[in-house]
Design an enzyme around this catalytic site. Structure first.
Site, PDB file in Angstrom:
ATOM      1  N   HIS A  92      -2.564  11.130   0.392  1.00 58.06           N
ATOM      2  CA  HIS A  92      -2.055  10.909   1.747  1.00 58.06           C
ATOM      3  C   HIS A  92      -1.371  12.208   2.188  1.00 58.06           C
ATOM      4  O   HIS A  92      -0.162  12.260   2.372  1.00 58.06           O
ATOM      5  CB  HIS A  92      -1.119   9.702   1.786  1.00 58.06           C
ATOM      6  N   TYR A 104      -4.335   2.191  15.734  1.00 55.65           N
ATOM      7  CA  TYR A 104      -3.089   2.087  16.485  1.00 55.65           C
ATOM      8  C   TYR A 104      -3.310   1.925  17.981  1.00 55.65           C
ATOM      9  O   TYR A 104      -2.443   1.467  18.698  1.00 55.65           O
ATOM     10  CB  TYR A 104      -2.258   3.354  16.273  1.00 55.65           C
ATOM     11  N   GLU A 130      -3.556   0.138   8.160  1.00 51.05           N
ATOM     12  CA  GLU A 130      -2.368   0.517   8.941  1.00 51.05           C
ATOM     13  C   GLU A 130      -2.538   0.037  10.367  1.00 51.05           C
ATOM     14  O   GLU A 130      -3.622   0.154  10.951  1.00 51.05           O
ATOM     15  CB  GLU A 130      -2.159   2.045   9.020  1.00 51.05           C
ATOM     16  N   ARG A 187       0.858  -1.187   0.000  1.00 52.32           N
ATOM     17  CA  ARG A 187       0.000   0.000   0.000  1.00 52.32           C
ATOM     18  C   ARG A 187       0.895   1.238   0.000  1.00 52.32           C
ATOM     19  O   ARG A 187       1.699   1.418   0.909  1.00 52.32           O
ATOM     20  CB  ARG A 187      -0.906  -0.017   1.237  1.00 52.32           C
ATOM     21  N   ASN A 201      -7.444   2.252   9.679  1.00 53.08           N
ATOM     22  CA  ASN A 201      -6.151   2.430  10.324  1.00 53.08           C
ATOM     23  C   ASN A 201      -6.402   2.489  11.824  1.00 53.08           C
ATOM     24  O   ASN A 201      -7.243   3.263  12.284  1.00 53.08           O
ATOM     25  CB  ASN A 201      -5.495   3.754   9.901  1.00 53.08           C
ATOM     26  N   GLU A 209      -7.270   8.855   5.884  1.00 57.05           N
ATOM     27  CA  GLU A 209      -7.505   9.467   7.195  1.00 57.05           C
ATOM     28  C   GLU A 209      -7.939  10.927   7.151  1.00 57.05           C
ATOM     29  O   GLU A 209      -7.219  11.813   7.645  1.00 57.05           O
ATOM     30  CB  GLU A 209      -6.250   9.384   8.069  1.00 57.05           C
TER      31      GLU A 209
HETATM   32  C1  PNW Z   1      -1.258   7.615  10.443  1.00 59.30           C
HETATM   33  N1  PNW Z   1      -3.632   9.317  16.162  1.00 59.30           N
HETATM   34  O1  PNW Z   1      -1.526   8.830  11.088  1.00 59.30           O
HETATM   35  C2  PNW Z   1      -0.825   7.984   9.046  1.00 59.30           C
HETATM   36  O2  PNW Z   1      -1.673   7.463   8.055  1.00 59.30           O
HETATM   37  C3  PNW Z   1       0.600   7.684   8.733  1.00 59.30           C
HETATM   38  O3  PNW Z   1       1.043   8.479   7.661  1.00 59.30           O
HETATM   39  C4  PNW Z   1       1.452   7.858   9.980  1.00 59.30           C
HETATM   40  O4  PNW Z   1       2.818   7.767   9.718  1.00 59.30           O
HETATM   41  C5  PNW Z   1       1.004   6.786  10.955  1.00 59.30           C
HETATM   42  O5  PNW Z   1      -0.376   6.859  11.211  1.00 59.30           O
HETATM   43  C6  PNW Z   1       1.750   6.795  12.276  1.00 59.30           C
HETATM   44  O6  PNW Z   1       1.503   7.994  12.960  1.00 59.30           O
HETATM   45  C7  PNW Z   1      -2.046   8.882  12.368  1.00 59.30           C
HETATM   46  O7  PNW Z   1      -3.488  10.409  16.780  1.00 59.30           O
HETATM   47  C8  PNW Z   1      -1.836  10.043  13.074  1.00 59.30           C
HETATM   48  O8  PNW Z   1      -4.200   8.316  16.734  1.00 59.30           O
HETATM   49  C9  PNW Z   1      -2.375  10.187  14.335  1.00 59.30           C
HETATM   50  C10 PNW Z   1      -3.113   9.165  14.881  1.00 59.30           C
HETATM   51  C11 PNW Z   1      -3.336   7.991  14.185  1.00 59.30           C
HETATM   52  C12 PNW Z   1      -2.796   7.860  12.921  1.00 59.30           C
END
Ligand code: PNW
Length: 451
Positions: free
Chosen positions: A127, A301, A358, A83, A299, A172
């Site tokens: 992006h 995290y 992601e 991706r 995505n 996002e």
């Molecule tokens: C994503 N949050 O951004 C992006 O798609 C990527 O480009 C980035 O490198 C990656 O996550 C890691 O940060 C995020 O605040 C930015 O939870 C912030 C958040 C989540 C994803």
């Protein structure tokens, strides 16, 4: 943590896609090469003080020249998919008019190389790297940008779409909408609070909705979707003010996008709460946004624990950090979040197909050991624990068909510069040579067991 055993006993469904993800500005470098136009990240990173280590994506991983090294890493892991995103200003320098032939040729080479290696390209059209010229005419505060995006999408897909089976409109919109226009921490650096976040988000969603039919006509048969970052939100306590704040936060992070994309409406509670701060939403806009999609990319995290607080009035929330394990970006490690997010979106919105587009973790800067390799067992553990929950969701009937690790290799992490690596591969800061970390080897073993 019994890493080897847990990795070996992971059972993902047959045909499940395992891949890795990147984004143009974070890896390509060559920001002035061969007709590329200026993007908002090129200009934003030149402002003093906005990137913690004062760096930029000027060279990054130099993937503009080293794309075949990137393919070699994917091959080494045996991944079936990659991706990546197209740099809008590399493809179309000023955000309108003819495409830049050298930019098209670059992505042609990359796509041909991937296909030769048996790796499916999953291509994101946006992006975060808006052409600067469009920013100067209002950027995501302007409907014109939505229209320009739809034009660009059609041209880009017509140019390279004959070999691409999977398109994503936006990556996002919550993150670039709010971090770029409400908090001002990402490009274009506007700190306009809720008004900015909502205006940027609306025009981004409109851009998505306008682009989908144009992509379908340029690439009949290809899959088209959007990537959202969803967060499972829990209230910090049972107190009514915390419960209400968590609902407001969840309303703008999840429901604003999901309700628009899947139901053709914005959530009534947010519309009412922010009535004085809304952009112009015309009759028919939310119908335009709600195009039928082939998949939703998620995505994810971390989870969010939210209480009442002072952030972004009238959303008025505060993020609470419960005791636990945390990554170098200060994000709680709570693997179940991925299962909960999949269950939530499957139950409430029922997309045909889901992809985790992601998921991954940051560590402090890493140095290779005496054997030349970075040993990052905590990243390998993070991937395995999250994949276990994805496998469970699939077994329980959620139509989740793929997982992309963020990210293929250490790269430019936006406002955090190069201070918080997320890669499966280390990139030597001087030579830009890539080398798989322990986590990349573990992920590769999982991919081989899955194929
Ligand atoms: C994503 N949050 O951004 C992006 O798609 C990527 O480009 C980035 O490198 C990656 O996550 C890691 O940060 C995020 O605040 C930015 O939870 C912030 C958040 C989540 C994803």
């Amino acid at each position: 943590f019994p890493l080897e055993e847990r990795a070996a006993s992971l059972r993902l469904p047959e045909g499940f896609v395992l891949g890795a993800a990147t984004a143009a500005y974070q890896i390509e470098g060559a920001i002035h090469a061969e007709g590329k136009g200026e993007s908002i990240w090129d200009s934003f990173t030149r402002r003093p003080g906005v990137i913690v280590d004062g760096t930029s994506g000027e060279t990054a991983c130099d993937s503009y020249h080293r794309w075949s090294d990137d393919i070699a890493l994917l091959r080494e892991m045996g991944l079936g998919a990659y991706r990546f995103s197209l740099g809008w200003a590399r493809m179309q320098p000023g955000g309108q008019g003819a495409l830049n032939a050298a930019g098209v040729a670059y992505y042609d080479r990359l796509i041909d190389g991937l296909l030769e290696a048996g790796i499916a390209p999953y291509v994101t059209l946006y992006h975060w790297d808006l052409p600067q010229e469009l920013q100067e005419r209002g950027g995501w505060y302007s409907r014109e940008t939505s229209e320009r995006f739809a034009d660009y999408a059609e041209l880009a897909v017509a140019a390279i779409g004959d070999r691409v089976g999977h398109w994503t409109t936006l990556n996002e919109p919550w993150t670039f909408g709010w971090f770029g226009h409400a908090y001002g921490e990402d490009a274009p650096g506007l700190a306009d609070g809720v008004k900015g976040g909502l205006a940027a988000s609306h025009h981004a969603l409109l851009a998505h909705g306008m682009a989908v039919p144009r992509i379908r006509s340029a690439a009949p048969g290809a899959e088209v979707g959007i990537v959202l970052d969803l967060n499972v939100v829990s209230p910090a306590s049972d107190a009514p003010e915390d419960v209400a704040a968590a609902k407001r936060f969840e309303g703008v992070q999840n429901r604003w996008y999901l309700d628009a994309v899947f139901r053709g409406e914005y959530p009534a509670d947010i519309l009412e709460l922010c009535a004085d701060l809304l952009p112009e939403i015309r009759q028919g806009d939310t119908t335009t946004i709600a195009q039928a999609l082939d998949y939703l990319g998620v995505n994810i995290y971390r989870r969010s624990v939210i209480g009442a607080g002072a952030e972004l009035p009238p959303l008025s929330f505060a993020r609470v950090n419960p005791p636990g394990r945390y990554t170098a970006t200060g994000w709680e490690i709570w693997p179940r979040c991925i299962r909960d997010a999949l269950d939530f979106v499957h139950r409430e919105y029922g997309p045909k197909k889901l992809l985790i587009t992601e998921n991954g973790m940051a560590t402090p800067p890493e140095v290779p050991g005496s054997d030349g390799q970075v040993h990052d067992p905590e990243r390998a553990r993070y991937l395995v624990e999250h994949l276990e929950h994805v496998a469970e969701a699939a077994r329980a009937g959620v139509p989740v068909k793929g997982y992309f690790a963020w990210t293929l290799m250490d790269n430019f992490e936006w406002a955090s510069g190069y201070t918080v690596p997320f890669g499966l591969a280390h990139v030597d800061p001087d030579t830009r040579d890539r080398r798989l970390k322990l986590s990349g080897e573990v992920f590769g073993r999982i991919a081989r067991n899955t194929r």
